[in-house]
Design a protein around this motif. Sequence first.
Motif, PDB file in Angstrom:
ATOM      1  N   ALA A  18       0.847  -1.198   0.000  1.00 50.56           N
ATOM      2  CA  ALA A  18       0.000   0.000   0.000  1.00 50.56           C
ATOM      3  C   ALA A  18       0.880   1.246   0.000  1.00 50.56           C
ATOM      4  CB  ALA A  18      -0.918  -0.020   1.223  1.00 50.56           C
ATOM      5  N   LYS A  19       1.961   1.195   0.761  1.00 57.64           N
ATOM      6  CA  LYS A  19       2.881   2.337   0.828  1.00 57.64           C
ATOM      7  C   LYS A  19       3.494   2.609  -0.560  1.00 57.64           C
ATOM      8  CE  LYS A  19       6.941   2.423   2.919  1.00 57.64           C
ATOM      9  NZ  LYS A  19       7.821   1.778   3.876  1.00 57.64           N
ATOM     10  N   ARG A  20       3.903   1.545  -1.243  1.00 57.02           N
ATOM     11  CA  ARG A  20       4.494   1.710  -2.582  1.00 57.02           C
ATOM     12  C   ARG A  20       3.499   2.360  -3.542  1.00 57.02           C
ATOM     13  NH1 ARG A  20       6.864  -4.371  -3.391  1.00 57.02           N
ATOM     14  NH2 ARG A  20       8.458  -4.295  -1.790  1.00 57.02           N
ATOM     15  N   ARG A  21       2.271   1.843  -3.528  1.00 55.29           N
ATOM     16  CA  ARG A  21       1.248   2.371  -4.449  1.00 55.29           C
ATOM     17  C   ARG A  21       0.929   3.828  -4.122  1.00 55.29           C
ATOM     18  NH1 ARG A  21      -1.399  -0.827  -8.196  1.00 55.29           N
ATOM     19  NH2 ARG A  21       0.715  -1.316  -8.759  1.00 55.29           N
ATOM     20  N   PHE A  22       0.919   4.125  -2.807  1.00 50.98           N
ATOM     21  CA  PHE A  22       0.639   5.489  -2.340  1.00 50.98           C
ATOM     22  C   PHE A  22       1.701   6.454  -2.872  1.00 50.98           C
ATOM     23  CE2 PHE A  22       1.515   8.712   0.998  1.00 50.98           C
ATOM     24  CZ  PHE A  22       0.300   9.393   0.982  1.00 50.98           C
ATOM     25  N   LEU A  23       2.969   6.085  -2.717  1.00 50.89           N
ATOM     26  CA  LEU A  23       4.069   6.952  -3.160  1.00 50.89           C
ATOM     27  C   LEU A  23       4.053   7.132  -4.679  1.00 50.89           C
ATOM     28  CD1 LEU A  23       6.942   5.685  -0.813  1.00 50.89           C
ATOM     29  CD2 LEU A  23       5.651   7.833  -0.634  1.00 50.89           C
ATOM     30  N   GLU A  24       3.786   6.040  -5.381  1.00 52.09           N
ATOM     31  CA  GLU A  24       3.697   6.090  -6.855  1.00 52.09           C
ATOM     32  C   GLU A  24       2.603   7.050  -7.297  1.00 52.09           C
ATOM     33  OE1 GLU A  24       4.304   1.571  -7.877  1.00 52.09           O
ATOM     34  OE2 GLU A  24       2.436   2.320  -8.771  1.00 52.09           O
ATOM     35  N   THR A  25       1.435   6.931  -6.658  1.00 50.83           N
ATOM     36  CA  THR A  25       0.287   7.750  -7.041  1.00 50.83           C
ATOM     37  C   THR A  25       0.569   9.215  -6.730  1.00 50.83           C
ATOM     38  OG1 THR A  25      -1.054   5.871  -6.366  1.00 50.83           O
ATOM     39  CG2 THR A  25      -2.248   7.877  -6.854  1.00 50.83           C
ATOM     40  N   ARG A  26       1.171   9.455  -5.559  1.00 44.85           N
ATOM     41  CA  ARG A  26       1.469  10.835  -5.165  1.00 44.85           C
ATOM     42  C   ARG A  26       2.478  11.460  -6.123  1.00 44.85           C
ATOM     43  NH1 ARG A  26       3.285  12.146   0.834  1.00 44.85           N
ATOM     44  NH2 ARG A  26       5.219  11.418  -0.077  1.00 44.85           N
ATOM     45  N   GLN A  27       3.446  10.649  -6.510  1.00 49.48           N
ATOM     46  CA  GLN A  27       4.475  11.136  -7.443  1.00 49.48           C
ATOM     47  C   GLN A  27       3.874  11.552  -8.779  1.00 49.48           C
ATOM     48  OE1 GLN A  27       7.516   8.241  -8.134  1.00 49.48           O
ATOM     49  NE2 GLN A  27       8.991   9.374  -6.892  1.00 49.48           N
ATOM     50  N   SER A  28       2.819  10.858  -9.174  1.00 48.55           N
ATOM     51  CA  SER A  28       2.208  11.187 -10.459  1.00 48.55           C
ATOM     52  C   SER A  28       1.313  12.422 -10.341  1.00 48.55           C
ATOM     53  CB  SER A  28       1.402   9.999 -10.984  1.00 48.55           C
ATOM     54  OG  SER A  28       0.229   9.855 -10.211  1.00 48.55           O
TER      55      SER A  28
ATOM     56  N   GLU B 240      -7.275   4.260   1.988  1.00 45.06           N
ATOM     57  CA  GLU B 240      -8.157   3.881   0.862  1.00 45.06           C
ATOM     58  C   GLU B 240      -7.403   2.935  -0.102  1.00 45.06           C
ATOM     59  OE1 GLU B 240     -10.805   3.873  -0.906  1.00 45.06           O
ATOM     60  OE2 GLU B 240     -10.192   4.136  -3.004  1.00 45.06           O
ATOM     61  N   ILE B 241      -6.123   3.232  -0.332  1.00 45.67           N
ATOM     62  CA  ILE B 241      -5.314   2.369  -1.204  1.00 45.67           C
ATOM     63  C   ILE B 241      -5.222   0.973  -0.603  1.00 45.67           C
ATOM     64  CG2 ILE B 241      -2.933   1.952  -1.998  1.00 45.67           C
ATOM     65  CD1 ILE B 241      -2.711   4.797  -2.758  1.00 45.67           C
ATOM     66  N   GLN B 242      -4.954   0.908   0.693  1.00 47.06           N
ATOM     67  CA  GLN B 242      -4.811  -0.403   1.341  1.00 47.06           C
ATOM     68  C   GLN B 242      -6.124  -1.197   1.284  1.00 47.06           C
ATOM     69  OE1 GLN B 242      -2.403  -0.617   4.841  1.00 47.06           O
ATOM     70  NE2 GLN B 242      -3.447  -2.430   5.607  1.00 47.06           N
TER      71      GLN B 242
END
Length: 226
Positions: A158-168, A176-178
């Motif tokens: 979830a942390k990885r997806r969160f950082l990826e999404t924020r970066q974009s 919510e991601i988790q």
Amino acid sequence: MKLNNAITIDGPVASGKTTVGKELAEKLGFQFLDTGVMYRAVTLAVLEAGIDPGDEDTVSEKAEKICIDIYPPSKNDGRQYDVFLDGVDATWSIREDRVRDNVSLVSTYHRVRQAMTAKQRAIGLRGNIVMVGRDIGTVVLPDAAYKFFLIASVEERAKRRFLETRQSGKKTDLAEIQRSLEERDKIDSSRKLAPLKAAQDAIMIDTNDKSISQVVEEILSHVKEG
Ligand code: DC
């Protein structure tokens, strides 16, 4: 007979399959195929056509008719490849939340899986390929010589997806991601057809505290040994 020049990587949402698989393919000079893109493209086509994702027959008809093309990236906008759906660039639209929220359901349908598996197998049997997904080692290319299954804790993913999404640049929420990740994992692992599962002969790789390059090197060491 073993498919010597085929590498499969399966694993749950955000386990690192795509990034690892792409880097590995580049190092080996192999083709790369992220099969999740195909299920996403079907889901997008269904939503765009106003079809109810719960209507299995109509969704299946759509899946059997659409044309999905995947090419090397044509733009420098963060994309890993170009995805065309019936001739239209759908690279970013297949990442929309509405697709994410319906793709696991659409992927449970028998005819949808049959249509996508046939396309994937045709590509895989040409060889020199790294293919990633949920059922590549078990169903799509069971004869592949090298099979890997990536794991990581739900919190880490979830942390990885969160950082990826924020970066974009998109607004995002970790909880919510988790939640969405857990929901998709549940559907993907519990479906009757081709569930998310490690092949018996797959090598398990725990990616929790490893960088992408470390995982790629670990896979390469097995491939070179083999
Ligand atoms: O890897 P991804 O998150 O883009 O995949 C999207 C969905 O597609 C995933 O939730 C389940 C489905 N999928 C599948 O059923 N089988 C595959 N080989 C790849 C993806």
